[in-house]
Design a protein around this motif. Structure first.
Motif, PDB file in Angstrom:
ATOM      1  N   ASP A 155      54.487  34.497 -43.717  1.00 10.19           N
ATOM      2  CA  ASP A 155      54.085  35.852 -43.348  1.00 10.19           C
ATOM      3  C   ASP A 155      53.356  35.820 -42.009  1.00 10.19           C
ATOM      4  O   ASP A 155      53.256  36.818 -41.315  1.00 10.19           O
ATOM      5  N   LYS A 156      52.847  34.641 -41.690  1.00  7.17           N
ATOM      6  CA  LYS A 156      52.043  34.542 -40.462  1.00  7.17           C
ATOM      7  C   LYS A 156      52.653  33.630 -39.405  1.00  7.17           C
ATOM      8  O   LYS A 156      52.238  33.671 -38.254  1.00  7.17           O
ATOM      9  N   GLU A 161      41.170  37.282 -30.645  1.00  7.01           N
ATOM     10  CA  GLU A 161      41.453  38.508 -31.397  1.00  7.01           C
ATOM     11  C   GLU A 161      42.408  38.219 -32.564  1.00  7.01           C
ATOM     12  O   GLU A 161      42.159  38.603 -33.697  1.00  7.01           O
ATOM     13  N   GLN A 162      43.480  37.500 -32.263  1.00  5.34           N
ATOM     14  CA  GLN A 162      44.445  37.164 -33.320  1.00  5.34           C
ATOM     15  C   GLN A 162      43.777  36.367 -34.440  1.00  5.34           C
ATOM     16  O   GLN A 162      43.991  36.620 -35.625  1.00  5.34           O
ATOM     17  N   GLN A 199      41.239  38.516 -36.416  1.00  4.89           N
ATOM     18  CA  GLN A 199      41.926  39.592 -37.133  1.00  4.89           C
ATOM     19  C   GLN A 199      42.567  39.079 -38.431  1.00  4.89           C
ATOM     20  O   GLN A 199      42.339  39.596 -39.499  1.00  4.89           O
ATOM     21  N   ASN A 200      43.372  38.060 -38.307  1.00  5.23           N
ATOM     22  CA  ASN A 200      44.152  37.622 -39.489  1.00  5.23           C
ATOM     23  C   ASN A 200      44.482  36.126 -39.478  1.00  5.23           C
ATOM     24  O   ASN A 200      45.476  35.711 -40.062  1.00  5.23           O
ATOM     25  N   THR A 222      45.726  34.136 -37.318  1.00 10.94           N
ATOM     26  CA  THR A 222      47.027  33.752 -36.753  1.00 10.94           C
ATOM     27  C   THR A 222      46.826  33.217 -35.337  1.00 10.94           C
ATOM     28  O   THR A 222      45.721  33.234 -34.804  1.00 10.94           O
TER      29      THR A 222
HETATM   30  C1  LIG Z   1      47.592  39.675 -36.684  1.00  6.85           C
HETATM   31  O1  LIG Z   1      46.821  40.426 -35.760  1.00  6.85           O
HETATM   32  C2  LIG Z   1      47.429  40.645 -34.508  1.00  6.85           C
HETATM   33  C3  LIG Z   1      46.473  41.442 -33.655  1.00  6.85           C
HETATM   34  O2  LIG Z   1      45.415  40.669 -33.265  1.00  6.85           O
HETATM   35  C4  LIG Z   1      48.721  41.400 -34.675  1.00  6.85           C
HETATM   36  O3  LIG Z   1      49.363  41.501 -33.414  1.00  6.85           O
HETATM   37  C5  LIG Z   1      49.623  40.637 -35.642  1.00  6.85           C
HETATM   38  O4  LIG Z   1      50.783  41.397 -35.893  1.00  6.85           O
HETATM   39  C6  LIG Z   1      48.916  40.361 -36.945  1.00  6.85           C
HETATM   40  N1  LIG Z   1      49.764  39.513 -37.753  1.00  6.85           N
HETATM   41  C7  LIG Z   1      49.895  39.662 -39.060  1.00  6.85           C
HETATM   42  C8  LIG Z   1      50.806  38.707 -39.752  1.00  6.85           C
HETATM   43  O5  LIG Z   1      49.310  40.510 -39.669  1.00  6.85           O
END
Ligand SMILES: *[C@@H]1O[C@H](CO)[C@@H](O)[C@H](O)[C@H]1NC(C)=O
Ligand SMILES: Cc1cc2nc3c(=O)[nH]c(=O)nc-3n(C[C@H](O)[C@H](O)[C@H](O)COP(=O)(O)OP(=O)(O)OC[C@H]3O[C@@H](n4cnc5c(N)ncnc54)[C@H](O)[C@@H]3O)c2cc1C
Ligand SMILES: *[C@@H]1O[C@H](CO)[C@@H](O)[C@H](O)[C@H]1NC(C)=O
Ligand SMILES: *[C@@H]1O[C@H](CO)[C@@H](O)[C@H](O)[C@H]1NC(C)=O
Ligand SMILES: *[C@@H]1O[C@H](CO)[C@@H](O)[C@H](O)[C@H]1NC(C)=O
Ligand SMILES: *[C@@H]1O[C@H](CO)[C@@H](O)[C@H](O)[C@H]1NC(C)=O
Ligand SMILES: *[C@@H]1O[C@H](CO)[C@@H](O)[C@H](O)[C@H]1NC(C)=O
Ligand SMILES: *[C@@H]1O[C@H](CO)[C@@H](O)[C@H](O)[C@H]1NC(C)=O
Ligand SMILES: *[C@@H]1O[C@H](CO)[C@@H](O)[C@H](O)[C@H]1NC(C)=O
Ligand SMILES: *[C@@H]1O[C@H](CO)[C@@H](O)[C@H](O)[C@H]1NC(C)=O
Ligand SMILES: *[C@@H]1O[C@H](CO)[C@@H](O)[C@H](O)[C@H]1NC(C)=O
Ligand SMILES: *[C@@H]1O[C@H](CO)[C@@H](O)[C@H](O)[C@H]1NC(C)=O
Length: 623
Positions: A188-189, A400-401, A404-405, A407
């Motif tokens: 998913d990531k 940020e990435q 955020q999650n 990734t």
């Molecule tokens: C994770 O966060 C980034 C923004 O920082 C976004 O572009 C990306 O789609 C997100 N990925 C997932 C798997 O949620």
């Protein structure tokens, strides 16, 4: 402090963490309750000196045993999470501590001993930075987090060498499994087009506390590298943890997949024990001497605080055993080559000439390539090179990435996709001396001679522009012939040891190192992504030029083992027996990578956890 440490903890939420353990009455215990009282002489069943990779693991297993043993952990450092900004926790920042060629000599860190080697003859008299973690977690908190187990044949050889079936592949595999918990790649990531092969069968469900996963990022060069390895005849294998290494696969990493942070022996074993046992931690404390009684039984440890501002000494008694997971302490305590001890007026407890000798490490080199991906849409891909170069815009995007999650590049180590292991092919063997060939012939069939490790970084600090992206390919020799040593420079724990890895001093390693460099080039230039070689560059071509370049630029990967090596009862160079008991005394073991009989032919951390698990098992079963 309390809040911060809880947030950092990766122990499953059903368990308490240091500082929030609840009493049966539901009252929250104080954070400080997990720590020993400095200056107060006390008695424990087991005292573990060195809260590093092996130390926390064995201390936790002893403390968590239903027998409720009292266990103390004496550690020179403290919590790396608080000492080094965010650099030791975030996987993508690991290059700051782990890639020595990158940090050079100016490495400021509060979680590193800051050691240097003696001038190295095999490396043109250079004195190299010698990174060793000085923190709870030890080098598991400073390293690159690659997790790979040795080959079946190399462990069977270990058992044979020390004369004890306790160490065969069949008998150690359960301990490798017991220490960790595996999480497969999370697609998913991670970009689905990047196939990460793995060996789920090498792990048991919800076994030990160490977290093994992949980080949520796989570099874009992966498929191009794979195509080259396929072209050169390397076999694709499912992971590097099933006892087979010859071939290529992506390395697993000690990363907690939920938090996206480093999983060390502190976040895993120590936290688990602190929440569920009476373990007591003594941070910022040096074991300065092991205390023996008249019958040469280790009865305790003298402790000196590791603080410029508050220096005092006291002692802890051990009613069962003292376990040393911390290097040169044996010599300071009177165990080692008698001549050296006498030179520093240290009373000799046992004359053991093997202490500090027999060091094996993996000579390492890194080549850099300017690269470009042939898929036009991805031509301007930005790599870890830009992070390391301080590209602010790119770094902010990564942060940020990650926040955020979990990734992006920072959630991974930025390397290790398609690491390849091999025995050198005939095209290279033809240049080897007979001595080299005879030496290599003695190794088991599944024991690789080198591995090739891709990284998203230029291997040497370069003048970088935002358009520059480099791939580096490192190689480590895994059947090294050079033997290193280390010794003390005084009788005082605060003076640094003299470290001599002796890389490339042996001509058999020189043959192999030149071969490894040529193989890196073959891998690089058989791929479609490499434009040019940045280091060493096109002017270094003949075998003599290559060797000269290696002496001037050879690097290190910090996989040293065996300065207190284990051996069979008739091996006079051995320091400990096959259960890590120090020869000539009782009540004392050495449990860390220094007690390995040799460096395993892959990354050593997995075996450090295994080793601590096995000796804990041995102690708890009365051996
Ligand atoms: C994770 O966060 C980034 C923004 O920082 C976004 O572009 C990306 O789609 C997100 N990925 C997932 C798997 O949620
Ligand atoms: C930069 C780097 C990168 C690496 N990368 C990898 C990798 O990607 N994969 C891999 O498998 N291996 C890697 N390794 C190797 C691996 O990390 C080590 O082999 C392993 O962690 C060593 O474990 P240990 O228990 O033997 O020692 P350590 O974990 O180093 O523990 C020793 C502990 O003892 C403490 N100590 C020392 N002296 C005293 C004293 N007198 N009193 C109290 N405490 C003391 C230290 O502070 C430390 O905590 C790397 C190592 C380094 C340094
Ligand atoms: C530790 O052992 C020594 C020597 O046996 C003894 O004198 C001392 O009282 C012991 N200390 C504690 C705290 O038990
Ligand atoms: C373990 O030992 C401690 C004292 O060292 C004691 O307070 C505690 O109750 C014991 N716990 C168990 C489960 O026996
Ligand atoms: C504590 O141990 C030290 C030795 O490290 C000793 O000098 C001191 O007398 C001991 N203190 C007490 C109160 O026993
Ligand atoms: C890549 O970046 C360079 C420099 O910014 C630019 O000149 C070039 O057009 C870009 N190429 C592509 C395919 O975007
Ligand atoms: C790490 O800390 C640095 C310095 O404070 C900061 O710039 C960076 O964004 C932080 N990284 C993450 C992933 O939080
Ligand atoms: C090396 O071994 C081969 C075959 O065993 C032999 O023919 C050759 O003479 C040897 N070379 C040297 C330099 O000893
Ligand atoms: C370590 O090895 C080097 C190179 O062989 C040697 O010169 C040195 O004397 C050795 N030191 C010790 C303490 O054994
Ligand atoms: C590709 O690999 C082969 C086999 O090792 C080697 O001979 C050849 O030189 C390599 N190709 C290039 C362009 O380097
Ligand atoms: C290679 O050597 C030549 C001649 O000495 C020199 O002009 C050139 O700059 C060198 N090239 C590189 C890449 O170092
Ligand atoms: C020790 O004994 C083993 C088996 O009995 C033997 O193979 C080995 O050569 C001996 N090693 C030494 C150093 O004597």
């Amino acid at each position: 402090m309390l809040k911060l440490l809880c947030a950092l903890s990766v122990v499953p939420t059903t368990l308490a963490t240091i500082g929030v353990a609840s009493s049966p009455g539901g009252i929250t215990e104080l954070f400080g309750n997990s720590f020993g009282e400095p200056g107060l002489n006390a008695t424990y069943d087991y005292i573990v000196v060195g809260g590093g990779n092996a130390g926390n693991t064995i201390a936790a297993r002893l403390a968590l045993d239903p027998a409720n043993y009292s266990v103390a952990v004496i550690e020179a450092g403290s919590f790396y999470e608080t000492l080094n900004s965010n650099r030791t926790q975030v996987p993508g920042y690991a290059f700051y501590s782990a890639l020595a060629t990158f940090v050079g000599d100016s490495f400021s860190s509060l979680t590193n001993f800051g050691l240097k080697t003696a001038p190295q003859d095999g490396y043109n008299e250079r004195e190299l930075l010698y990174v060793q973690g000085q923190t709870l977690g030890g080098s598991s908190a400073a390293n690159y987090m690659g997790y790979s187990r040795p080959s079946v044949g190399s462990l069977d050889h270990w058992a044979e060498r020390v004369g004890d079936d306790f160490w065969t592949w069949a008998n150690t595999e359960p301990a490798y499994k017991k220490s960790c918990n595996f999480t497969p790649p999370n697609y998913d990531k991670i970009d689905r087009s990047i196939d990460i092969s793995f060996d789920a069968n090498a792990f048991d469900d919800e076994a030990g506390p160490l977290q093994i996963s992949y980080g949520n990022f796989a570099g874009e060069f992966g498929p191009y590298l794979k195509a080259s390895l396929d072209r050169l005849g390397f076999e694709s294998i499912p992971g590097l943890n099933s006892g087979k290494l010859l071939g290529y696969s992506t390395i697993a990493t000690a990363i907690d997949p939920k938090a996206g942070t480093r999983s060390s022996s502190e976040t895993s074993f120590l936290q688990l024990a602190a929440a569920n046992s009476n373990i007591k931690i003594y941070p910022e404390s040096l074991g300065s001497r092991i205390i023996f009684d008249d019958s040469k039984r280790a009865t305790g440890v003298e402790i000196t605080t590791n603080s410029l501002l508050s220096s005092f000494t006291y002692s802890l008694n051990a009613s069962k055993e003292v376990i040393v997971s911390a290097g040169v302490l044996l010599m300071l305590s009177g165990i080692g080559p008698a001549a050296t001890l006498e030179e520093y007026d240290i009373p000799v407890v046992v004359d053991l000439p093997g202490v500090g000798q027999g060091v094996t490490d993996q000579p390492y080199m890194a080549l850099s390539y300017k690269y470009i991906l042939t898929d036009v849409a991805k031509v301007n891909v930005t790599t870890g090179t830009q992070l390391a170069a301080g590209n602010a815009e790119f770094s902010a995007k990564l942060t940020e990435q990650y926040l955020q999650n979990q990734t992006g590049l920072l959630s991974s180590i930025g390397g290790g996709q398609n690491i390849a292991y091999e025995k050198f092919p005939a095209s290279e063997r033809q240049y080897f001396s007979n001595a080299t060939l005879e030496y290599l012939d003695k190794f088991p069939e599944d024991w690789p001679e080198a591995y090739y490790l891709p990284l998203e970084y230029a291997s040497y600090p370069a003048d970088l522009t935002p358009e520059d992206n480099y791939l580096s390919l490192g190689a480590a020799l895994t059947a090294p012939a050079s033997v290193g040593n280390m010794t003390i420079s005084s009788a005082d724990i605060s003076d640094p040891p003299i470290i001599s890895p002796n890389w490339l001093l042996d001509e058999r390693d020189q043959d192999q190192a030149v071969a490894a460099l040529e193989r890196i080039r073959a891998i690089a230039f058989n791929s479609t992504m490499v434009i040019s070689e940045y280091q060493p560059g096109p002017n270094v071509t003949t075998r003599a030029e290559i060797l000269a370049w290696l002496k001037q630029n050879g690097a290190l990967i910090y996989h040293a083992t065996s300065s207190c090596k284990m051996g069979a009862s008739n091996d006079t160079t051995a320091v400990v027996d096959s259960r890590a008991r120090v020869k000539g005394v009782t009540g004392l073991r050495v449990v860390d990578s220094s007690a390995f009989p040799f460096v395993p032919p892959t990354f050593p951390m997995s075996s450090v956890y295994m080793f601590a698990e096995k000796i804990a098992e041995s102690i708890l079963s009365g051996n």
